[in-house]
Design an enzyme around this catalytic site. Structure first.
Site, mmCIF file in Angstrom:
data_model
loop_
_atom_site.group_PDB
_atom_site.id
_atom_site.type_symbol
_atom_site.label_atom_id
_atom_site.label_comp_id
_atom_site.label_asym_id
_atom_site.label_seq_id
_atom_site.Cartn_x
_atom_site.Cartn_y
_atom_site.Cartn_z
ATOM 1 N N ASN A 100 0.835 -1.199 0.000
ATOM 2 C CA ASN A 100 0.000 0.000 0.000
ATOM 3 C C ASN A 100 0.866 1.244 0.000
ATOM 4 O O ASN A 100 1.990 1.246 0.515
ATOM 5 C CB ASN A 100 -0.953 -0.005 1.203
ATOM 6 C CG ASN A 100 -0.349 0.645 2.434
ATOM 7 O OD1 ASN A 100 -0.349 1.873 2.569
ATOM 8 N ND2 ASN A 100 0.195 -0.175 3.327
ATOM 9 N N PHE A 137 -1.535 8.117 4.612
ATOM 10 C CA PHE A 137 -2.313 8.690 5.722
ATOM 11 C C PHE A 137 -3.609 9.347 5.247
ATOM 12 O O PHE A 137 -3.984 10.443 5.685
ATOM 13 C CB PHE A 137 -1.480 9.714 6.508
ATOM 14 C CG PHE A 137 -0.490 9.130 7.471
ATOM 15 C CD1 PHE A 137 -0.452 7.776 7.753
ATOM 16 C CD2 PHE A 137 0.427 9.953 8.109
ATOM 17 C CE1 PHE A 137 0.474 7.244 8.641
ATOM 18 C CE2 PHE A 137 1.360 9.435 9.010
ATOM 19 C CZ PHE A 137 1.382 8.083 9.267
ATOM 20 N N SER A 153 5.634 4.897 8.838
ATOM 21 C CA SER A 153 5.005 4.672 7.542
ATOM 22 C C SER A 153 5.953 5.109 6.435
ATOM 23 O O SER A 153 6.519 6.204 6.494
ATOM 24 C CB SER A 153 3.698 5.463 7.434
ATOM 25 O OG SER A 153 3.215 5.422 6.096
ATOM 26 N N ASN A 198 5.007 5.848 3.462
ATOM 27 C CA ASN A 198 4.210 6.443 2.397
ATOM 28 C C ASN A 198 4.000 7.952 2.516
ATOM 29 O O ASN A 198 3.302 8.547 1.707
ATOM 30 C CB ASN A 198 2.851 5.739 2.316
ATOM 31 C CG ASN A 198 3.021 4.266 2.019
ATOM 32 O OD1 ASN A 198 3.821 3.895 1.167
ATOM 33 N ND2 ASN A 198 2.290 3.425 2.740
ATOM 34 N N THR A 199 4.567 8.559 3.553
ATOM 35 C CA THR A 199 4.604 10.017 3.665
ATOM 36 C C THR A 199 6.070 10.422 3.582
ATOM 37 O O THR A 199 6.886 9.981 4.395
ATOM 38 C CB THR A 199 3.995 10.489 5.004
ATOM 39 O OG1 THR A 199 2.610 10.130 5.025
ATOM 40 C CG2 THR A 199 4.123 12.003 5.147
ATOM 41 N N LYS A 228 5.577 3.071 17.168
ATOM 42 C CA LYS A 228 5.614 2.066 16.097
ATOM 43 C C LYS A 228 6.815 2.319 15.202
ATOM 44 O O LYS A 228 7.003 3.429 14.702
ATOM 45 C CB LYS A 228 4.325 2.103 15.275
ATOM 46 C CG LYS A 228 4.206 0.934 14.292
ATOM 47 C CD LYS A 228 2.801 0.852 13.733
ATOM 48 C CE LYS A 228 2.596 -0.419 12.921
ATOM 49 N NZ LYS A 228 1.202 -0.549 12.446
ATOM 50 N N ASN A 234 6.125 -1.888 11.408
ATOM 51 C CA ASN A 234 5.283 -1.422 10.309
ATOM 52 C C ASN A 234 5.649 -2.188 9.034
ATOM 53 O O ASN A 234 6.352 -3.183 9.076
ATOM 54 C CB ASN A 234 5.495 0.098 10.128
ATOM 55 C CG ASN A 234 4.258 0.799 9.591
ATOM 56 O OD1 ASN A 234 3.562 0.278 8.717
ATOM 57 N ND2 ASN A 234 3.977 1.987 10.098
#
Length: 352
Positions: free
Chosen positions: A110, A114, A172, A174-175, A210, A239
């Site tokens: 993915n 966010f 994460s 993805n940011t 996390k 993660n």
């Protein structure tokens, strides 16, 4: 209900993954998902950073980003539920498509970024939260924020009074540049702000951190040191990963974080190393690739006080929660453990 789930999963897998996820949330809201209720036993009852859990099987953040299906999730058999990630302001996330089902690998990739409805909407839903479930919120930062570190404290200040725990998510992929906040100085400053925000809540709730599975040895040592010094209540390891090792799916080259079965060994090694670095004094939550009771048991024996699942539910459905919990109970009994706590860390040496 299991029959409906078994029949429905193949149909969901014919639908775009993000649409299928939306349908799963809708089914939970409508009471159309498996609902075994409380699953517990003397062996399964455990403590996670002061939280009394009926069993150690939790739902990882990312499944219910907006706390939209709390009633259904509270009846699904989880020992605890984590929703989010939530940012101060709503944001759409990255362009679609951004979720890929890697069926051959029992994995997913993915790059959501966010996407969520923002803390004000989520806070209103948390006011109506069901009783009888241990509920946490994954804190995030807006992509365009001028002070991302401050965003985590803002979300905690707004939503904290309705929670049992909160998780600082700096892992994460993805940011853009979010993982830079795992650096020693940046992480210490960020956690200091979050702890200050917690101090202003009426009730003290545990704060978790996390982390990513892609930290090198020094990075993991730094995280362990900062987490201990900042008095974080637990660390969630891990993660999603940027690694694509061992994948065979045609979607394996897609950008984003990979979760599911191929992450199990990597995340468990990080978990065990973190348990070693903290001397077993820091409660840990094991997540990454858990799809069976045996794998949940391995995480616990590697050093986890509790575990979380997510991607395996895509392939096994929500009934997998009951299967894992009951199977874990049987494994503990087989090996002569009177409780989850007795088994924590007993197999750490197999992974370090």
């Amino acid at each position: 209900m299991r029959f409906l789930e078994k029949a429905g999963l193949p149909l969901l897998h014919k639908v775009d993954p993000e649409q299928a996820h939306g349908l799963a949330i809708m089914a939970l809201k409508m009471g159309m998902a498996p609902a075994p209720g409380l699953i517990t036993s003397d062996r399964l009852r455990c403590d996670l950073a002061g939280l009394k859990l009926p069993n150690p099987i939790g739902l990882a953040a990312g499944f219910d980003k907006n706390a939209a299906a709390l009633q259904g999730l509270s009846r699904a058999g989880f020992g605890f539920v984590e929703v989010g990630a939530v940012t101060p302001r709503p944001q759409p996330g990255n362009p679609k498509p951004r979720l890929f089902r890697l069926t051959e690998d029992r994995a997913a990739i993915n790059r959501f970024g966010f996407n969520n409805e923002g803390m004000e909407v989520v806070a209103q839903r948390l006011v109506q939260r069901p009783s009888g479930v241990v509920l946490g919120l994954n804190l995030g930062a807006n992509k365009d924020s001028e002070d991302r570190a401050a965003d985590f404290a803002k979300v905690l200040s707004r939503c904290g009074e309705h929670l049992d725990f909160a998780t600082v998510n700096v892992s994460s992929p993805n940011t853009e540049r979010l993982r830079d906040l795992q650096g020693k100085d940046a992480l210490a400053a960020l956690l200091g702000g979050v702890m200050d925000a917690r101090a202003h809540l009426d009730d003290r709730i545990p704060v978790f951190l996390k982390i990513a599975p892609d930290l090198d040895e020094q990075g993991l040592k730094d995280v362990a040191e900062v987490a201990m010094a900042s008095k974080v209540d637990a660390v969630i390891a891990t993660n999603t990963t940027l690694s694509r090792e061992g994948l065979s799916s045609p979607f394996s080259s897609e950008a984003g974080g990979m979760s599911g079965q191929p992450l199990f060994d990597k995340s468990t090694r990080v978990l065990a190393k973190l348990s070693e670095l903290t001397g077993g004094q820091m409660p840990l939550v094991g997540v990454g690739g858990i799809g069976s009771a045996e794998q949940a048991y391995q995480k616990i024996r590697a050093g986890a006080s509790a575990v979380q699942v997510y991607t395996a539910l895509v392939f096994g459905g929500l009934s997998l929660v009951q299967d894992i919990a009951e199977g874990l109970d049987a494994l503990l009994a087989r090996d002569g453990f009177a409780s989850v706590e007795d088994a924590v860390g007993t197999g750490r040496g197999d992974w370090t």
